[in-house]
Design a protein around this motif. Structure first.
Motif, PDB file in Angstrom:
ATOM      1  N   ASP A  74       1.503  39.957 -34.952  1.00 46.40           N
ATOM      2  CA  ASP A  74       0.802  38.505 -34.676  1.00 46.40           C
ATOM      3  C   ASP A  74      -0.448  38.541 -35.288  1.00 46.40           C
ATOM      4  O   ASP A  74      -1.340  39.310 -34.703  1.00 46.40           O
ATOM      5  N   VAL A  78       2.642  40.988 -28.125  1.00 50.93           N
ATOM      6  CA  VAL A  78       3.698  40.300 -28.373  1.00 50.93           C
ATOM      7  C   VAL A  78       4.587  40.928 -29.467  1.00 50.93           C
ATOM      8  O   VAL A  78       4.008  41.582 -30.244  1.00 50.93           O
ATOM      9  N   THR A 120       3.209  33.591 -28.223  1.00 50.96           N
ATOM     10  CA  THR A 120       2.603  34.644 -28.461  1.00 50.96           C
ATOM     11  C   THR A 120       2.155  34.988 -26.767  1.00 50.96           C
ATOM     12  O   THR A 120       2.029  33.741 -26.021  1.00 50.96           O
TER      13      THR A 120
END
Length: 326
Positions: free
Chosen positions: A43, A49, A276
């Motif tokens: 990410d 995430v 996220t």
């Protein structure tokens, strides 16, 4: 009757000198499986995430496509193992990019809850970011109840309407990439706090539309599901054309021109949905969010049931492009 109605509407548009956009793409249910790519990289906003590929998403029911629905969700059953990237979730981007266009999203549910940071946005397919621009249509964090629409660009793009904006400098290199943004108001039919999060979901969602055009600029509209003023060409995903000048004032208007040259800052954009957790925004404000005394990352790791409502439920995404013949 439908054809006759469309013909009458088209005649009215033409007689009123309305600028028309014609349908370019329609994504409903399983259309998303072939028109979008599932991203699996780390990410870029440093969230807690783990973005999974399409096969994994389908096998774990994190992606579900039916005849009239498309759902993307976070895992809500597993404790996250220490040392892993984070909670399983979805990030997708469209294979095609669109230049001057209107994007209409009919959405029944958006991710909500503590530690969440969902977004529906577009960005330059050519890049590299922020070249070609980024337009955030839906974005928020934690228990936020107002949508934030914003733009992030290369330098020399500022907005001249500061009274309606949280920030006016769109340059991604200043103010920690705050960009220029508008937080939506509560002035919606039959309810307040309906543009984002639990309030949006409580009303059964609604419609978001974004116009990206060198003459009109960048504009974002929102209508909740219970709003009787939703334009017919927004409500009906089967219409072959739309006329945004009949839609009334947008909730967010980003004027291009003297202080933000459109051709310099924007090119053809792909479409992105993501979800996220924590990260640069949701994580930084988590201690003051009213969610939990534990850290954001620990909350994500240890509380899978907190993400039961962390999902997108899409009825349709329709793309219209400029009809230069009208």
């Amino acid at each position: 009757m439908r054809t006759t109605g469309y013909a009458a509407l088209l005649c009215w548009f033409i007689s009123s000198a309305v600028s028309l956009y014609t349908k370019k793409g329609s994504f409903i249910g399983s259309d998303f499986l072939t028109a979008f790519e599932w991203d699996t990289f780390d990410d870029p906003t440093h969230g807690r995430v783990n973005y999974v590929d399409q096969q994994t998403a389908l096998s774990k029911n994190l992606t579900i496509a039916s005849e009239g629905k498309f759902i993307m969700r976070a895992d809500y059953t597993d404790i996250v193992i220490s040392g892993s990237r984070g909670r399983d979730s979805i990030r997708i981007h469209s294979k095609n990019a669109y230049d001057d266009a209107i994007f209409i999203l009919d959405l029944s549910h958006m991710p909500e809850g503590c530690a969440t940071w969902p977004a529906f946005w577009t960005l330059s397919q050519l890049g590299p970011w922020p070249n070609g621009g980024e337009i955030d249509i839906i974005e928020g964090v934690n228990l936020q109840n107002h949508n934030l629409a914003s733009m992030h660009t290369t330098p020399n793009c500022t907005m001249s309407n500061p009274s309606t904006m949280q920030s006016t400098d769109c340059n991604a290199a200043v103010n920690n990439n705050q960009g220029c943004g508008v937080s939506f108001s509560d002035s919606y039919a039959l309810g307040t706090d309906s543009s984002y999060g639990s309030g949006f979901n409580l009303l059964g969602g609604g419609w978001y539309a974004m116009q990206k055009d060198p003459e009109a600029g960048i504009n974002v509209w929102f209508w909740p599901r219970n709003d009787i003023s939703v334009p017919v060409d927004v409500r009906d995903s089967t219409v072959p054309f739309v006329g945004p000048t009949t839609w009334g004032s947008p909730q967010a208007r980003f004027q291009t021109g003297q202080y933000c040259d459109y051709e310099t800052h924007f090119d053809a954009h792909e479409i992105v949905f993501d979800l996220t957790f924590c990260g640069d925004w949701a994580g930084s404000v988590f201690p003051s969010s009213g969610c939990s005394p534990m850290s954001c990352a620990d909350f994500v790791d240890q509380n899978p049931s907190a993400f039961t409502n962390a999902y997108w439920e899409i009825n349709s995404l329709i793309i219209y492009t400029k009809d230069t013949s009208s």
